[in-house]
Design a protein around this motif. Sequence first.
Motif: not given
Length: 56
Positions: A4-9
Amino acid sequence: MGIDHESVVAVSKSWGLFYLIAMAAGVLVYTLWPGNRKRFTRAKTSILDKNDRPGE
Protein backbone atom coordinates in the motif's frame (compact mmCIF):
# COMPACT_ATOMS: atom_id res chain seq x y z
CA MET A 1 0.67 -9.30 -1.82
CA GLY A 2 0.03 -5.67 -2.65
CA ILE A 3 2.08 -2.92 -1.12
CA ASP A 4 0.00 0.00 0.00
CA HIS A 5 0.94 3.65 -0.41
CA GLU A 6 1.53 4.26 3.29
CA SER A 7 4.14 1.49 3.48
CA VAL A 8 6.02 2.90 0.49
CA VAL A 9 5.95 6.38 2.01
CA ALA A 10 7.21 5.12 5.38
CA VAL A 11 10.10 3.20 3.80
CA SER A 12 11.08 6.10 1.54
CA LYS A 13 11.02 8.55 4.46
CA SER A 14 13.24 6.36 6.62
CA TRP A 15 15.73 5.65 3.80
CA GLY A 16 15.68 9.30 2.77
CA LEU A 17 16.53 10.33 6.31
CA PHE A 18 19.37 7.79 6.41
CA TYR A 19 20.63 9.05 3.06
CA LEU A 20 20.65 12.71 4.17
CA ILE A 21 22.41 11.89 7.45
CA ALA A 22 25.04 9.85 5.58
CA MET A 23 25.62 12.66 3.07
CA ALA A 24 25.93 15.26 5.84
CA ALA A 25 28.43 13.05 7.68
CA GLY A 26 30.40 12.58 4.45
CA VAL A 27 30.57 16.32 3.80
CA LEU A 28 31.62 16.96 7.40
CA VAL A 29 34.39 14.36 7.23
CA TYR A 30 35.58 15.74 3.87
CA THR A 31 35.76 19.32 5.15
CA LEU A 32 37.50 18.43 8.40
CA TRP A 33 39.98 15.96 6.86
CA PRO A 34 43.52 17.24 7.63
CA GLY A 35 44.70 16.75 4.04
CA ASN A 36 42.15 19.26 2.75
CA ARG A 37 43.27 22.12 4.98
CA LYS A 38 45.58 23.67 2.36
CA ARG A 39 42.91 23.47 -0.32
CA PHE A 40 40.30 25.25 1.80
CA THR A 41 42.76 27.86 3.04
CA ARG A 42 43.78 28.60 -0.54
CA ALA A 43 40.13 28.88 -1.57
CA LYS A 44 39.40 31.17 1.37
CA THR A 45 42.21 33.59 0.59
CA SER A 46 42.26 33.36 -3.21
CA ILE A 47 39.67 36.10 -3.64
CA LEU A 48 41.95 38.46 -1.70
CA ASP A 49 45.02 37.67 -3.84
CA LYS A 50 43.54 39.03 -7.04
CA ASN A 51 43.88 42.69 -8.00
CA ASP A 52 40.76 42.65 -10.14
CA ARG A 53 38.28 45.37 -9.41
CA PRO A 54 34.84 45.88 -10.90
CA GLY A 55 34.96 48.10 -13.93
CA GLU A 56 38.64 47.60 -14.66
